[in-house]
Write a protein that holds these residues in place. Structure first.
Motif, PDB file in Angstrom:
ATOM      1  N   TRP A 142     -24.360   7.254 -12.869  1.00  0.00           N
ATOM      2  CA  TRP A 142     -24.676   5.816 -12.979  1.00  0.00           C
ATOM      3  C   TRP A 142     -25.583   5.393 -11.831  1.00  0.00           C
ATOM      4  O   TRP A 142     -26.565   4.671 -12.047  1.00  0.00           O
ATOM      5  CB  TRP A 142     -23.387   5.009 -12.958  1.00  0.00           C
ATOM      6  N   TRP A 143     -25.268   5.840 -10.613  1.00  0.00           N
ATOM      7  CA  TRP A 143     -26.093   5.486  -9.455  1.00  0.00           C
ATOM      8  C   TRP A 143     -27.503   6.064  -9.608  1.00  0.00           C
ATOM      9  O   TRP A 143     -28.494   5.388  -9.316  1.00  0.00           O
ATOM     10  CB  TRP A 143     -25.425   6.027  -8.191  1.00  0.00           C
ATOM     11  N   TRP A 144     -27.597   7.299 -10.079  1.00  0.00           N
ATOM     12  CA  TRP A 144     -28.901   7.921 -10.331  1.00  0.00           C
ATOM     13  C   TRP A 144     -29.691   7.127 -11.367  1.00  0.00           C
ATOM     14  O   TRP A 144     -30.885   6.862 -11.194  1.00  0.00           O
ATOM     15  CB  TRP A 144     -28.687   9.355 -10.803  1.00  0.00           C
TER      16      TRP A 144
ATOM     17  N   ARG B  68     -29.306   3.993 -12.190  1.00  0.00           N
ATOM     18  CA  ARG B  68     -29.627   2.653 -11.687  1.00  0.00           C
ATOM     19  C   ARG B  68     -30.887   2.702 -10.822  1.00  0.00           C
ATOM     20  O   ARG B  68     -31.731   1.792 -10.880  1.00  0.00           O
ATOM     21  CB  ARG B  68     -28.443   2.105 -10.893  1.00  0.00           C
ATOM     22  N   ARG B  69     -31.019   3.752 -10.032  1.00  0.00           N
ATOM     23  CA  ARG B  69     -32.223   3.892  -9.207  1.00  0.00           C
ATOM     24  C   ARG B  69     -33.468   4.120 -10.064  1.00  0.00           C
ATOM     25  O   ARG B  69     -34.577   3.779  -9.658  1.00  0.00           O
ATOM     26  CB  ARG B  69     -32.052   5.041  -8.218  1.00  0.00           C
ATOM     27  N   ARG B  70     -33.266   4.673 -11.248  1.00  0.00           N
ATOM     28  CA  ARG B  70     -34.382   4.887 -12.162  1.00  0.00           C
ATOM     29  C   ARG B  70     -34.646   3.686 -13.066  1.00  0.00           C
ATOM     30  O   ARG B  70     -35.575   3.708 -13.875  1.00  0.00           O
ATOM     31  CB  ARG B  70     -34.113   6.125 -13.027  1.00  0.00           C
ATOM     32  N   GLY B  71     -33.813   2.670 -12.948  1.00  0.00           N
ATOM     33  CA  GLY B  71     -34.011   1.453 -13.726  1.00  0.00           C
ATOM     34  C   GLY B  71     -33.595   1.549 -15.178  1.00  0.00           C
ATOM     35  O   GLY B  71     -34.104   0.788 -16.020  1.00  0.00           O
TER      36      GLY B  71
END
Length: 563
Positions: free
Chosen positions: A199-201, A203-206
Motif C-alpha cells: 500500500w505504501w509503495w 501510494r508513492r506511485r499515486g
C-alpha cells in the motif's frame, strides 16, 4: 506496443497477435494438465506428513458433532479441519475424496494468480505463465496446512493489487481472504505487513486505490472472513478457545522455545535460499532472470517499467511466515512461497533477459543469459520427467505407511464406541484408518503430555521429554476410568528422538505394562491390546511368547534431566 501488453515490434500482422491472444490460455491449460498429472502420479504412501492425520482427526470430531479445542487439545489453526469436514460430508470419508478436493482447491488459486499477474504486467503471456508456474508446482506437496492456506493467500494478494487500482470492494475481499488464510494457518498473518508495505509503495506511485480508506476495508473484510467461525464457536461456548487457536501466542512461544538452534545460526542463514532453490529450481532461475532483466532495464519503458517490489515483498513476508515458530522451515511449509515465486518468475523481463542468449552480439554479453536459459531448459525437462516416474513429491518427515494396516486391524476388532491411543507422531494416522477416537482430548500427546519437537533450521530433534501438567493428568485419568482397547506405540516417538518419554512417566508406564499385552507388530508400530479383552488362553500364549524387548516393564520414576 510495449512488452507489458504483449505486443510486437512494428506490424508483424494478425498472426502474432492471434498467438498472443491464445497463448495465455494455452499456458493455463498446460498448467492444469501438469497439476492433474502430478496428483495422478503422486508418489506419497499413505498420508505423507503425519500432521495431516491431525486434520483428519479434527474433521472426524466435527462430523461426529464435537467441537475442536473443547473436545480435543490442539495448537493448530482450525480452518482446514472444517474444510476436511465439508469434504467428508459432501464427497465421503476417504483419502481419495480429500485428494480430489485438494486438486480442485489448488485450481481455485489459478484465477487469483491470473488477476495478480494482469494487475502487475497487463495483458500478455505473463498471466498465463504465472498460472502455469503455480499449478505446475503446487501439486508437488501433500495435504498439509500450508498447501490449503496457499489458495486464499494468493487471492488476498490479488485482491490487494486490484484494490490499489481503485476498486474499493477488492480491498474488502482482500481482508476477507487474508482472514480465511489465517484461519487455515496462522503464518498467513504476514499478509498484514505485506498489505501495509505494498500500500505504501502504491501510494508513492499515486495509485488511486492507495488511500487511507483501504485500511478499514481490510479490517472489515477480515471480520467478515472470520465471522462464521467465531459465531459457530460462540454458540458452542468456545469463543475464547478458537481465538487462542487462531492466534496461539502461548503455544507458539512454547513451540519456539524448544527449538534446537544451530550455534551461530545466522552464519547458516544461507541454507534458507539454498532450500528455496532446491525445492523450486525453475522458479528460482526465472526469478533471477527477472531481477537481472529489471535491473538492466531500469529507467527504460516497457517491461523495464513493470514492478518487482510487490512480488519481492510478498516473497520476503512468506519467508518470514515460514520461519515463524522457531525458524523451522520444514519443506511442507514452502507452498507459502509459491504465489510470489510464480508472479516473479513470470515477469516479462525474465523472458527478455533470457532471449539475449541468442541475440546478436558478443559472447561476453550473452554468457550469463545463455547459462540461465540452458539451466531453465534442463530443469524444466527434469521436473517434467519426474512426474511419471513418481519423483515429483516434496515431502519431509513422512509418517509410517504401515499405519493404515494397523488402523484396519484395530477397526476389525473394535466397535465404534471403543477407543485407541496412539503413542508416537508417525502413527497418528491410525486414528483415521481405524475410525476410532482417543479416550481423552489428548490424541496427539506430542507437545501436550510431552515437550514439543525440537527440529528446526535444518536440525533434528534429540528429545521430547515427558511434561507433567493438565494434559498429562487428563490422559492418565481417562486411562484409569476407561482404558482404550488398543495402545499403538511407535518405535521412535518422533524422528531423531531416541529416548521414549513413556519411560519418564511411571504412572502411564505402569498401566501399559500391567493392563496391556503386545498383540502384533507392523514394522516399527507395535499394537498392544487391553488384557481384559483377550481370552485367557490367548493371553497366556501372548505373554509367554512376547520378546523381552517388546515387553513394557514398570520401572521406578527416572530422574528428570535438569534444564
Amino acid at each position: 506496443m510495449d512488452a507489458a501488453s504483449g505486443g510486437s515490434e512494428g506490424g508483424s500482422g494478425s498472426g502474432w497477435a492471434g498467438r498472443l491472444t491464445r497463448g495465455p490460455g494455452l499456458l493455463v491449460v498446460l498448467g492444469v494438465v501438469l497439476l492433474v498429472a502430478t496428483r495422478a502420479w503422486h508418489p506419497i504412501a499413505g498420508l505423507g506428513n503425519a500432521d495431516i492425520a491431525g486434520i483428519l482427526y479434527e474433521a472426524d470430531v466435527i462430523c461426529d458433532g464435537g467441537v475442536p479445542y473443547l473436545d480435543t487439545i490442539d495448537m493448530k489453526s482450525p480452518g482446514s479441519w472444517f474444510v476436511f469436514a465439508a469434504i467428508f460430508a459432501g464427497l465421503g470419508r476417504s483419502i481419495a475424496a480429500v485428494q480430489l478436493a485438494y486438486t480442485g482447491w489448488m485450481l481455485l488459486a489459478a484465477p487469483a494468480i491470473w488477476l495478480a499477474a494482469r494487475a502487475l504486467y497487463g495483458r500478455g503471456l505473463a498471466a498465463g505463465a504465472a498460472v502455469l508456474l503455480y499449478l505446475g508446482a503446487v501439486g508437488w506437496f501433500d495435504l498439509n496446512y500450508s498447501a490449503w492456506m496457499t489458495t486464499p493467500y494468493a487471492w488476498a494478494f490479488a485482491c490487494l493489487l486490484l484494490g490499489l487500482r481503485g476498486r474499493w470492494w477488492w480491498h474488502l475481499l482482500g481482508g476477507l481472504f487474508a482472514a480465511v488464510a489465517v484461519a487455515i494457518k496462522t503464518q498467513a498473518f504476514v499478509l498484514a505487513p505485506c498489505f501495509a508495505l505494498v500500500w505504501w509503495w502504491a501510494r508513492r506511485r499515486g495509485q488511486p486505490g492507495a488511500t487511507l480508506s483501504a485500511w478499514p476495508l481490510w479490517a472489515a473484510g477480515a471480520l467478515l472472513g472470520l465471522a462464521p467461525l467465531l459465531l459457530w464457536y460462540q454458540q458452542q461456548g468456545g469463543l475464547g478457545l478458537v481465538i487462542a487457536g487462531l492466534f496461539p501466542f502461548e503455544s507458539a512461544g512454547q513451540y519456539t522455545a524448544v527449538v534446537r538452534h544451530e550455534t551461530w545460526w545466522g552464519w547458516r542463514a544461507w541454507k534458507i535460499p539454498l532450500q528455496l532453490v532446491a525445492v523450486f529450481p525453475l522458479h528460482a532461475a526465472l526469478s533471477l532472470a527477472a531481477l537481472l532483466g529489471a535491473w538492466r532495464g531500469r529507467g527504460e519503458g516497457g517491461a523495464g517499467a513493470l514492478p518487482v517490489l510487490p512480488q519481492l515483498v510478498l516473497l520476503a513476508m512468506s519467508v518470514v511466515g515460514c520461519g515463524v515458530g522457531g525458524l523451522r522451515f520444514y519443506v511442507h511449509y514452502l507452498p507459502q512461497y509459491l504465489p510470489a515465486l510464480a508472479l516473479l518468475a513470470a515477469h516479462p523481463r525474465a523472458w527478455e533477459y533470457l532471449r539475449r542468449a541468442w541475440a546478436p552480439g558478443s559472447w561476453r554479453a550473452r554468457w550469463l543469459p545463455a547459462g540461465l536459459a540452458a539451466l531453465c531448459g534442463v530443469v524444466t525437462l527434469v521436473l517434467v520427467v519426474q512426474i511419471p516416474l513418481g519423483m515429483a513429491a516434496r515431502v519431509d518427515h513422512r509418517g509410517n505407511p504401515r499405519a493404515r494396516a494397523v488402523g484396519e486391524y484395530i477397526a476389525a476388532r473394535t466397535t465404534a464406541n471403543e477407543t485407541v491411543q496412539v503413542w508416537g507422531w508417525a502413527g497418528w494416522s491410525v486414528y483415521f484408518w481405524a475410525h476410532r477416537r482417543a479416550p481423552s482430548p489428548v490424541f496427539k500427546v506430542l507437545g501436550q503430555a510431552t515437550e514439543y519437537n525440537q527440529n528446526g533450521l535444518f536440525t533434528r530433534s534429540l528429545s521430547t521429554d515427558f511434561r507433567p501438567g493438565p494434559a498429562a493428568e487428563m490422559m492418565l485419568a481417562a486411562f484409569r476410568a476407561a482404558p482404550p482397547a488398543f495402545f499403538v506405540r511407535s518405535a521412535s516417538f518422533f524422528p531423531g528422538v531416541k529416548a521414549d518419554p513413556l519411560e519418564q512417566w511411571p504412572e502411564m508406564r505402569e498401566i501399559v505394562a500391567e493392563q496391556y499385552v503386545l498383540r502384533k507388530r507392523f514394522g516399527k508400530l507395535r499394537v498392544y491390546e487391553l488384557r481384559s479383552r483377550v481370552p485367557a488362553d490367548e493371553l497366556a500364549a501372548l505373554v509367554k511368547g512376547a520378546p523381552a524387548q517388546a515387553k513394557v516393564k514398570a520401572r521406578p520414576r527416572p530422574k528428570q534431566r535438569r534444564r
